[in-house]
Scaffold this motif. Structure first.
Motif, PDB file in Angstrom:
ATOM      1  N   ASP A 108       0.845  -1.200   0.000  1.00 50.55           N
ATOM      2  CA  ASP A 108       0.000   0.000   0.000  1.00 50.55           C
ATOM      3  C   ASP A 108       0.876   1.244   0.000  1.00 50.55           C
ATOM      4  O   ASP A 108       2.100   1.179  -0.119  1.00 50.55           O
ATOM      5  N   GLU A 109       0.224   2.389   0.172  1.00 54.16           N
ATOM      6  CA  GLU A 109       0.917   3.669   0.013  1.00 54.16           C
ATOM      7  C   GLU A 109       1.901   3.965   1.140  1.00 54.16           C
ATOM      8  O   GLU A 109       2.643   4.945   1.062  1.00 54.16           O
ATOM      9  N   ARG A 169       2.638   3.794 -10.282  1.00 53.29           N
ATOM     10  CA  ARG A 169       1.683   3.103  -9.409  1.00 53.29           C
ATOM     11  C   ARG A 169       0.733   2.282 -10.272  1.00 53.29           C
ATOM     12  O   ARG A 169       0.064   2.812 -11.143  1.00 53.29           O
ATOM     13  N   GLN A 170       0.707   0.990  -9.992  1.00 55.81           N
ATOM     14  CA  GLN A 170      -0.194   0.078 -10.700  1.00 55.81           C
ATOM     15  C   GLN A 170      -0.950  -0.753  -9.680  1.00 55.81           C
ATOM     16  O   GLN A 170      -0.373  -1.217  -8.697  1.00 55.81           O
ATOM     17  N   THR A 171      -2.235  -0.925  -9.929  1.00 54.05           N
ATOM     18  CA  THR A 171      -3.068  -1.719  -9.034  1.00 54.05           C
ATOM     19  C   THR A 171      -3.074  -3.167  -9.492  1.00 54.05           C
ATOM     20  O   THR A 171      -3.267  -3.459 -10.672  1.00 54.05           O
ATOM     21  N   GLU A 190       0.202  -1.620  -6.175  1.00 57.81           N
ATOM     22  CA  GLU A 190      -0.724  -1.460  -5.058  1.00 57.81           C
ATOM     23  C   GLU A 190      -1.614  -2.684  -4.911  1.00 57.81           C
ATOM     24  O   GLU A 190      -2.306  -3.094  -5.850  1.00 57.81           O
ATOM     25  N   ALA A 191      -1.574  -3.247  -3.711  1.00 63.96           N
ATOM     26  CA  ALA A 191      -2.383  -4.426  -3.403  1.00 63.96           C
ATOM     27  C   ALA A 191      -2.880  -4.298  -1.972  1.00 63.96           C
ATOM     28  O   ALA A 191      -2.090  -4.059  -1.054  1.00 63.96           O
ATOM     29  N   ALA A 192      -4.176  -4.434  -1.795  1.00 60.76           N
ATOM     30  CA  ALA A 192      -4.766  -4.372  -0.459  1.00 60.76           C
ATOM     31  C   ALA A 192      -4.777  -5.768   0.145  1.00 60.76           C
ATOM     32  O   ALA A 192      -4.805  -6.773  -0.562  1.00 60.76           O
ATOM     33  N   ALA A 208      -4.644  -7.061  -8.577  1.00 67.93           N
ATOM     34  CA  ALA A 208      -5.722  -7.734  -7.856  1.00 67.93           C
ATOM     35  C   ALA A 208      -5.132  -8.767  -6.906  1.00 67.93           C
ATOM     36  O   ALA A 208      -4.247  -9.543  -7.270  1.00 67.93           O
TER      37      ALA A 208
END
Length: 260
Positions: free
Chosen positions: A70-71, A209-211, A92-94, A213
């Motif tokens: 995360d950030e 920044r890349q999201t 970015e991965a939650a 899944a």
């Protein structure tokens, strides 16, 4: 040559007060680390320092710092930018990624295939999950050699010379790139501290920044917290006066040590 440094900022649990640990023992949620500052491991700091040292002796390279999370990693990405890393990447991965090495390595491998890193450098293991699996899984996915417990390495393109700490001593190998290196901090290198001018310039550095899944991962629950007994064993010397205590100390302890 293109080099990728994969790192993982983690909450600094030393910032927790004693009462926070005591409160966490009352349930199975574990201590709340969401507001703690993040820190990178000593292994990752040593890895970055070794890379920057190679650049300092004239080795041409393009350095990329990458984190999956995360950030909270933005601070460290800008720190690496201030040190001279050309590219900073946040996938970015939650979710809880402490025990998801296969997920992490798959995205690291995908990034390498897309951007062509010739050398991937990591720490030996994280301080949270302590899986120690990421460099080995990554090397298996890429079909590259993997070297762990590396205390030093020297770039001699198209080779890298690594020094590994083995049970029998220090082993030195010269390997043709590409390769995965897992660095173990040995106390002889330190991460440089950027100056104010570099920090101000890094505050405006572009961060990719890349999201990504996150696949379904098993829930991690704290089952029990045990507080280790850190008290040292001691013998209380009883005596009526200080002179008597000093005599007992000499006769029962110091004299035997002096004779030995």
């Amino acid at each position: 040559m293109n080099i990728l440094l994969a790192f993982k900022p983690e909450p600094d649990a030393s910032m927790l007060a004693e009462k926070d640990w005591q409160a966490a023992t009352l349930d199975t949620c574990g201590p709340n680390v969401s507001l703690l500052r993040s820190a990178i491991s000593a292994d990752e700091q040593a890895a970055a320092a070794l890379l920057l040292a190679q650049r300092g002796v004239g080795c041409e390279m393009t350095l990329t710092a990458l984190n999956i999370g995360d950030e909270r990693a933005l601070h460290w990405l800008r720190y690496f930018a201030a040190l001279g890393f050309e590219r900073q990447v946040l996938l970015e991965a939650a979710g809880d990624l402490r025990f998801a090495p296969s997920f992490i390595t798959r995205h690291l491998a995908d990034w390498q295939r897309s951007h062509g890193a010739e050398l991937i450098v990591t720490g030996c293991q994280s301080s949270e999950g302590q899986n120690g699996q990421t460099p080995y899984l990554l090397a298996e996915m890429l079909n590259w050699p993997c070297f762990a417990q590396v205390e030093r390495f020297t770039l001699e393109p198209p080779f890298v010379v690594v020094e590994q700490r083995m049970t029998a001593g220090l082993r030195r190998c010269r390997v043709r790139l590409p390769a995965v290196i897992a660095v173990s901090q040995c106390g002889e290198v330190a991460l440089p501290v950027p100056g104010m001018r570099q920090r101000l310039a890094a505050a405006k550095a572009e961060i990719v920044r890349q999201t990504v899944a996150v696949e379904l991962t098993p829930a991690v629950q704290c089952l029990r917290l045990d507080r280790p007994d850190q008290r040292r064993s001691a013998i209380i010397i009883e005596g009526a006066t200080a002179q008597e205590k000093a005599r007992l100390l000499w006769e029962n302890y110091l004299r035997q040590r002096m004779q030995a």
